[in-house]
Design a protein around this motif. Structure first.
Motif, PDB file in Angstrom:
ATOM      1  N   LEU A 241      10.159 -12.172  13.400  1.00  0.00           N
ATOM      2  CA  LEU A 241       9.611 -10.925  14.223  1.00  0.00           C
ATOM      3  C   LEU A 241       8.542 -10.237  13.548  1.00  0.00           C
ATOM      4  O   LEU A 241       7.385  -9.998  13.933  1.00  0.00           O
ATOM      5  CB  LEU A 241      10.646 -10.098  14.886  1.00  0.00           C
ATOM      6  CG  LEU A 241      10.347  -8.818  15.740  1.00  0.00           C
ATOM      7  CD1 LEU A 241       9.567  -9.297  17.058  1.00  0.00           C
ATOM      8  CD2 LEU A 241      11.497  -8.092  16.020  1.00  0.00           C
ATOM      9  N   LEU A 242       9.032  -9.578  12.160  1.00  0.00           N
ATOM     10  CA  LEU A 242       8.265  -9.230  11.598  1.00  0.00           C
ATOM     11  C   LEU A 242       7.355 -10.119  10.535  1.00  0.00           C
ATOM     12  O   LEU A 242       7.697 -10.540   9.582  1.00  0.00           O
ATOM     13  CB  LEU A 242       8.649  -8.075  10.367  1.00  0.00           C
ATOM     14  CG  LEU A 242       8.009  -7.563   9.503  1.00  0.00           C
ATOM     15  CD1 LEU A 242       6.937  -6.225  10.237  1.00  0.00           C
ATOM     16  CD2 LEU A 242       8.676  -6.579   8.356  1.00  0.00           C
ATOM     17  N   ASP A 243       6.138 -10.607  11.183  1.00  0.00           N
ATOM     18  CA  ASP A 243       5.638 -11.896  10.592  1.00  0.00           C
ATOM     19  C   ASP A 243       4.890 -11.748   9.397  1.00  0.00           C
ATOM     20  O   ASP A 243       5.102 -12.418   8.398  1.00  0.00           O
ATOM     21  CB  ASP A 243       4.567 -12.517  11.677  1.00  0.00           C
ATOM     22  CG  ASP A 243       4.153 -13.602  11.526  1.00  0.00           C
ATOM     23  OD1 ASP A 243       4.694 -14.479  10.684  1.00  0.00           O
ATOM     24  OD2 ASP A 243       2.960 -14.132  11.775  1.00  0.00           O
ATOM     25  N   VAL A 244       3.974 -10.681   9.229  1.00  0.00           N
ATOM     26  CA  VAL A 244       3.256 -10.505   8.206  1.00  0.00           C
ATOM     27  C   VAL A 244       3.387  -8.726   7.662  1.00  0.00           C
ATOM     28  O   VAL A 244       3.075  -7.944   8.567  1.00  0.00           O
ATOM     29  CB  VAL A 244       1.858 -10.654   8.075  1.00  0.00           C
ATOM     30  CG1 VAL A 244       1.118 -10.423   6.885  1.00  0.00           C
ATOM     31  CG2 VAL A 244       1.697 -12.385   8.481  1.00  0.00           C
TER      32      VAL A 244
ATOM     33  N   LEU B 245      -1.288  -3.499   6.708  1.00  0.00           N
ATOM     34  CA  LEU B 245      -1.258  -4.170   7.793  1.00  0.00           C
ATOM     35  C   LEU B 245       0.094  -4.674   8.167  1.00  0.00           C
ATOM     36  O   LEU B 245       0.800  -5.334   7.399  1.00  0.00           O
ATOM     37  CB  LEU B 245      -2.369  -5.222   7.638  1.00  0.00           C
ATOM     38  CG  LEU B 245      -2.623  -6.232   8.789  1.00  0.00           C
ATOM     39  CD1 LEU B 245      -3.904  -6.649   8.890  1.00  0.00           C
ATOM     40  CD2 LEU B 245      -1.658  -7.677   8.750  1.00  0.00           C
ATOM     41  N   VAL B 246       0.572  -4.560   9.556  1.00  0.00           N
ATOM     42  CA  VAL B 246       1.731  -5.085  10.059  1.00  0.00           C
ATOM     43  C   VAL B 246       1.426  -6.071  11.087  1.00  0.00           C
ATOM     44  O   VAL B 246       0.829  -5.741  11.907  1.00  0.00           O
ATOM     45  CB  VAL B 246       2.665  -3.940  10.375  1.00  0.00           C
ATOM     46  CG1 VAL B 246       3.970  -4.791  10.898  1.00  0.00           C
ATOM     47  CG2 VAL B 246       3.028  -3.195   9.200  1.00  0.00           C
ATOM     48  N   THR B 247       1.868  -7.465  11.074  1.00  0.00           N
ATOM     49  CA  THR B 247       1.939  -8.215  12.348  1.00  0.00           C
ATOM     50  C   THR B 247       3.245  -8.460  12.735  1.00  0.00           C
ATOM     51  O   THR B 247       4.143  -8.842  12.047  1.00  0.00           O
ATOM     52  CB  THR B 247       1.198  -9.760  11.935  1.00  0.00           C
ATOM     53  OG1 THR B 247      -0.157  -9.420  11.563  1.00  0.00           O
ATOM     54  CG2 THR B 247       1.101 -10.736  13.170  1.00  0.00           C
ATOM     55  N   VAL B 248       3.436  -8.277  14.243  1.00  0.00           N
ATOM     56  CA  VAL B 248       4.804  -8.441  14.558  1.00  0.00           C
ATOM     57  C   VAL B 248       4.563  -9.535  15.657  1.00  0.00           C
ATOM     58  O   VAL B 248       3.709  -9.341  16.681  1.00  0.00           O
ATOM     59  CB  VAL B 248       4.994  -7.160  15.524  1.00  0.00           C
ATOM     60  CG1 VAL B 248       6.456  -7.522  16.307  1.00  0.00           C
ATOM     61  CG2 VAL B 248       5.374  -6.088  14.610  1.00  0.00           C
ATOM     62  N   ARG B 249       5.299 -10.538  15.533  1.00  0.00           N
ATOM     63  CA  ARG B 249       5.274 -11.922  16.286  1.00  0.00           C
ATOM     64  C   ARG B 249       6.431 -11.997  17.204  1.00  0.00           C
ATOM     65  O   ARG B 249       7.468 -12.133  16.760  1.00  0.00           O
ATOM     66  CB  ARG B 249       4.954 -13.150  15.532  1.00  0.00           C
ATOM     67  CG  ARG B 249       5.044 -14.520  16.214  1.00  0.00           C
ATOM     68  CD  ARG B 249       4.494 -15.610  15.562  1.00  0.00           C
ATOM     69  NE  ARG B 249       3.174 -15.281  14.792  1.00  0.00           N
ATOM     70  CZ  ARG B 249       2.078 -15.514  15.459  1.00  0.00           C
ATOM     71  NH1 ARG B 249       1.999 -15.795  16.639  1.00  0.00           N
ATOM     72  NH2 ARG B 249       0.827 -15.335  14.660  1.00  0.00           N
ATOM     73  N   PHE B 250       6.256 -11.783  18.678  1.00  0.00           N
ATOM     74  CA  PHE B 250       7.253 -11.717  19.574  1.00  0.00           C
ATOM     75  C   PHE B 250       7.906 -13.190  19.874  1.00  0.00           C
ATOM     76  O   PHE B 250       9.118 -13.497  20.019  1.00  0.00           O
ATOM     77  CB  PHE B 250       6.997 -11.038  20.848  1.00  0.00           C
ATOM     78  CG  PHE B 250       6.567  -9.515  20.541  1.00  0.00           C
ATOM     79  CD1 PHE B 250       7.536  -8.632  20.429  1.00  0.00           C
ATOM     80  CD2 PHE B 250       5.259  -9.165  20.487  1.00  0.00           C
ATOM     81  CE1 PHE B 250       7.266  -7.284  20.286  1.00  0.00           C
ATOM     82  CE2 PHE B 250       4.760  -7.944  20.122  1.00  0.00           C
ATOM     83  CZ  PHE B 250       5.886  -6.830  20.063  1.00  0.00           C
TER      84      PHE B 250
END
Length: 298
Positions: A69-72, A92-97
């Protein structure tokens, strides 16, 4: 100096990975600083500094990725390429659902390598990437940037740029891909681009076709393509297209040819640094001579 290091964090089965990236340059002046108004064959921008040694820090960030979920999660000096090339100090934050949908947010202060005053400078934005099909990706995003600059007449102002981007990428089939995007700057359509690429590893050839059009006049702005646009003047509306083609010949040779065409939408806007032109190129590649991993380009 360029350094990059990544490794698993804890049990490899968890998919966690951490690492860092560093890219910088240190220059030492050996020939001395030329006098005021004195011509010197090796004069450069670093000669304007007070000290004989000067350094530039391009990248310096720490990153943690999980594949979940918290990808990057990335913190430090980094470069954003998804919407517009922008380097900034921040996070930078990437969230992958799921495999189809991800959301990325970021913010900080833009990097100005040749400025010392960053008061009032900021960058903030986000973009959403969605894969409706296995071979089709759609991206929509926003980038807001504020950059305080000083003009040649010593006046100062804060440049504002609010950019919206719409992008689509499609892998039509193996060896054939299409990329297209359009951007809006401060509510006006700024530019659009389309590119197609064909590659065939079995027969060792590739073809790339490119077209771009700019709809509005771009004055000095924080999102300008050229960092010296304040000096060179505004970019007038133009269209540009071109192609490159490559063909390998056996295992030791390759040929590449291409052309680039640029045309102002209004010929009356032509200037010394903003004009129509045609460019042609050709290259010969020589591989594995005199060593196995050697590559020559002529």
């Amino acid at each position: 100096l360029s350094l990059s290091y990544f490794r698993p964090w804890g049990d490899e089965s968890r998919g966690l990975e951490w690492g860092f990236v560093f890219l910088g340059m240190l220059a030492q002046d050996l020939d001395g600083k030329p006098g005021e108004g004195e011509w010197h064959p090796f004069r450069e921008l670093a000669d304007t500094y007070d000290d004989s040694a000067a350094g530039w820090l391009y990248l310096a960030f720490v990153e943690v990725s999980s594949g979940g979920l918290l990808d990057v999660l990335r913190v430090g000096r980094q470069e954003l390429l998804d919407l517009e090339p922008v380097a900034f100090d921040g996070g930078l934050v990437t969230v992958r659902f799921n495999r189809r949908l991800s959301v990325t947010g970021y913010g900080g202060a833009p990097v100005n390598l040749y400025e010392s005053d960053r008061d009032g400078d900021s960058v903030i934005g986000a973009h959403v990437e969605y894969w409706p099909l296995r071979n089709l990706a759609l991206t929509i995003g926003y980038l807001g940037l504020r950059d305080k600059v000083k003009f040649l007449d010593e006046t100062e102002t804060t440049l504002h740029g609010d950019l919206a981007l719409f992008k689509a990428y499609c892998l039509v089939r193996r060896g054939l891909s299409v990329l297209a995007y359009a951007t809006m700057l401060d509510g006006e359509f700024r530019d659009a681009m389309a590119r197609g690429a064909i590659y065939n590893y079995e027969h060792d050839y590739s073809i790339s076709i490119y077209y771009k059009i700019q709809f509005i006049k771009r004055e000095a702005e924080p999102l300008a393509d050229d960092p010296f646009s304040i000096i060179l003047g505004p970019y007038q509306p133009y269209q540009m297209g071109g192609f490159t083609a490559y063909k390998g010949i056996g295992k030791r040779f390759g040929l590449e040819a291409g052309a680039l065409f640029r045309e102002l939408l209004d010929s009356g806007d032509e200037s010394a640094f903003n004009h129509s032109y045609q460019r042609y190129m050709a290259s010969v590649y020589i591989y594995k001579f005199p060593f196995k991993k050697s590559e020559w380009v002529i």
